[in-house]
Design an enzyme around this catalytic site. Structure first.
Site, PDB file in Angstrom:
ATOM      1  N   PHE A   2       0.785  -1.425  -0.070  1.00 48.45           N
ATOM      2  CA  PHE A   2      -0.020   0.004   0.085  1.00 48.45           C
ATOM      3  C   PHE A   2       0.830   1.351  -0.138  1.00 48.45           C
ATOM      4  O   PHE A   2       0.153   2.368   0.281  1.00 48.45           O
ATOM      5  CB  PHE A   2      -0.894   0.168   1.199  1.00 48.45           C
ATOM      6  N   GLY A  60       4.134  -2.461  10.883  1.00 43.71           N
ATOM      7  CA  GLY A  60       3.216  -2.860   9.743  1.00 43.71           C
ATOM      8  C   GLY A  60       4.017  -3.036   8.516  1.00 43.71           C
ATOM      9  O   GLY A  60       4.054  -2.196   7.785  1.00 43.71           O
ATOM     10  N   SER A 101       7.016  -1.396   1.965  1.00 45.72           N
ATOM     11  CA  SER A 101       7.845  -0.296   2.553  1.00 45.72           C
ATOM     12  C   SER A 101       8.988  -0.593   3.089  1.00 45.72           C
ATOM     13  O   SER A 101       9.999   0.083   3.298  1.00 45.72           O
ATOM     14  CB  SER A 101       6.919   0.484   3.453  1.00 45.72           C
ATOM     15  N   ASP A 122       5.304  -6.772  12.581  1.00 44.02           N
ATOM     16  CA  ASP A 122       4.002  -7.068  12.131  1.00 44.02           C
ATOM     17  C   ASP A 122       3.678  -8.395  12.623  1.00 44.02           C
ATOM     18  O   ASP A 122       4.555  -9.496  12.666  1.00 44.02           O
ATOM     19  CB  ASP A 122       4.142  -7.316  10.632  1.00 44.02           C
ATOM     20  N   SER A 169       1.947  -5.584  17.829  1.00 45.34           N
ATOM     21  CA  SER A 169       2.955  -4.441  18.046  1.00 45.34           C
ATOM     22  C   SER A 169       3.197  -3.848  19.120  1.00 45.34           C
ATOM     23  O   SER A 169       4.392  -3.702  19.635  1.00 45.34           O
ATOM     24  CB  SER A 169       1.890  -3.201  17.442  1.00 45.34           C
ATOM     25  N   ASP A 198       2.514   2.286  10.376  1.00 44.33           N
ATOM     26  CA  ASP A 198       1.583   1.924   9.145  1.00 44.33           C
ATOM     27  C   ASP A 198       0.745   0.745   9.482  1.00 44.33           C
ATOM     28  O   ASP A 198       0.910  -0.269   8.964  1.00 44.33           O
ATOM     29  CB  ASP A 198       2.446   1.964   8.176  1.00 44.33           C
ATOM     30  N   HIS A 254      -5.437   0.150  11.568  1.00 46.76           N
ATOM     31  CA  HIS A 254      -6.060   1.704  11.279  1.00 46.76           C
ATOM     32  C   HIS A 254      -7.146   1.904  12.137  1.00 46.76           C
ATOM     33  O   HIS A 254      -8.038   2.784  11.936  1.00 46.76           O
ATOM     34  CB  HIS A 254      -6.085   2.012   9.948  1.00 46.76           C
ATOM     35  N   HIS A 298       1.987   6.803   8.266  1.00 49.05           N
ATOM     36  CA  HIS A 298       1.431   6.825   7.051  1.00 49.05           C
ATOM     37  C   HIS A 298      -0.440   6.993   7.247  1.00 49.05           C
ATOM     38  O   HIS A 298      -0.851   6.659   8.218  1.00 49.05           O
ATOM     39  CB  HIS A 298       1.589   5.409   6.490  1.00 49.05           C
ATOM     40  N   ASP A 299      -0.875   7.086   6.061  1.00 51.02           N
ATOM     41  CA  ASP A 299      -2.378   7.179   6.135  1.00 51.02           C
ATOM     42  C   ASP A 299      -2.693   8.196   6.808  1.00 51.02           C
ATOM     43  O   ASP A 299      -4.169   8.050   7.669  1.00 51.02           O
ATOM     44  CB  ASP A 299      -3.018   5.916   6.190  1.00 51.02           C
TER      45      ASP A 299
END
Ligand code: SAH
Ligand code: MG
Length: 222
Positions: free
Chosen positions: A28, A57, A63, A82, A135, A152, A155, A180-181
């Site tokens: 992503f 993540g 990434s 992760d 995490s 990341d 969410h 991110h995001d």
């Protein structure tokens, strides 16, 4: 951003072969934001030398390749965090479900084999450290500060809040927090990374130093 030592080609821009691996990997991270993440990592290692990077993540390692390339260029490592079970939105019936990531034996998402294949394809096994698990549990067992923490992961609101609480203390003073995001406008996307990570960081004295797409890079108070 240029280091005095080392090859200009590897520090100024990313190794084009690694960049192709990143762009060819499921995930992503848009290429321009990946490049910005690479630049942030190089910057972080210059600000706080000798400390690792952390990625929260990793999914299939997309990434991670940008960060691994930066780690190699700076002589450090990246801890890739992760549980590899996918986020809520990756599960069956959700928007971002990819059936090719389901493990046949368990019927559940398992990105770990895909992550490992990516890191092998990139030849970054010496600088990418797998940190498999929830995490917050990984944060609790990882000692020492990081020059860059890139968040990341999940969410959902609770997960994002937990990531802020677990990982912000791991950013070295004067180091960088990348998120991110982040969407300031709800019309553009989910609000959890903005409201539960970016805004608490600003209130805690982190200062935004750069942005690209939904990537925000913040400098930790010294
Ligand atoms: N950075 C990746 C995308 C990450 S997707 C890329 O460039 O493509 C989010 C990832 O966070 C998923 O792989 C999911 O398994 C992981 N994740 C979500 N919540 C988590 C948690 N609480 N602990 C550990 N990993 C988590
Ligand atoms: Mg993301």
């Amino acid at each position: 951003m240029l280091a005095r030592t080392g090859s200009v080609a590897t520090v100024r821009g990313m190794d084009p072969v690694l960049r192709d691996v990143a762009i060819g990997t499921k995930g992503f991270m848009p290429p321009d934001e990946g490049d910005a993440l690479f630049a942030a990592a190089i910057d972080a290692a210059r600000r706080v030398p000798g400390r690792p990077f952390v990625e929260v993540g990793s999914y299939c390692g997309r990434s991670t390749v940008w960060l691994g390339a930066a780690a190699r260029a700076c002589g450090t490592v990246v801890h890739a965090v992760d549980h590899h079970g996918g986020s809520e939105e990756n599960q069956e019936g959700w928007e971002w479900h990819d059936p090719s990531l389901v493990d046949a034996a368990t019927g559940r998402i398992d990105t770990l084999p895909h992550f490992r294949a990516t890191i092998a394809r990139a030849g970054l096994g010496d600088v990418v450290r797998e940190a498999i698990g929830e995490s917050t549990a990984v944060a609790a067992r990882l000692t020492g500060a990081a020059s860059l923490v890139f968040v990341d992961g999940g969410h959902g609101r609770d997960v994002a809040r937990a990531d802020w609480l677990a990982w912000s203390p791991k950013v070295a003073p004067g180091g960088l927090l990348a998120i991110h995001d982040v969407f300031e406008d709800p019309a553009d996307g989910g609000q959890a990374p903005f409201e539960e990570i970016h805004q608490p960081a600003v209130r805690a004295g982190f200062v935004e130093v750069s942005r690209c797409g939904s990537l925000r890079v913040l400098l930790a108070p010294a």
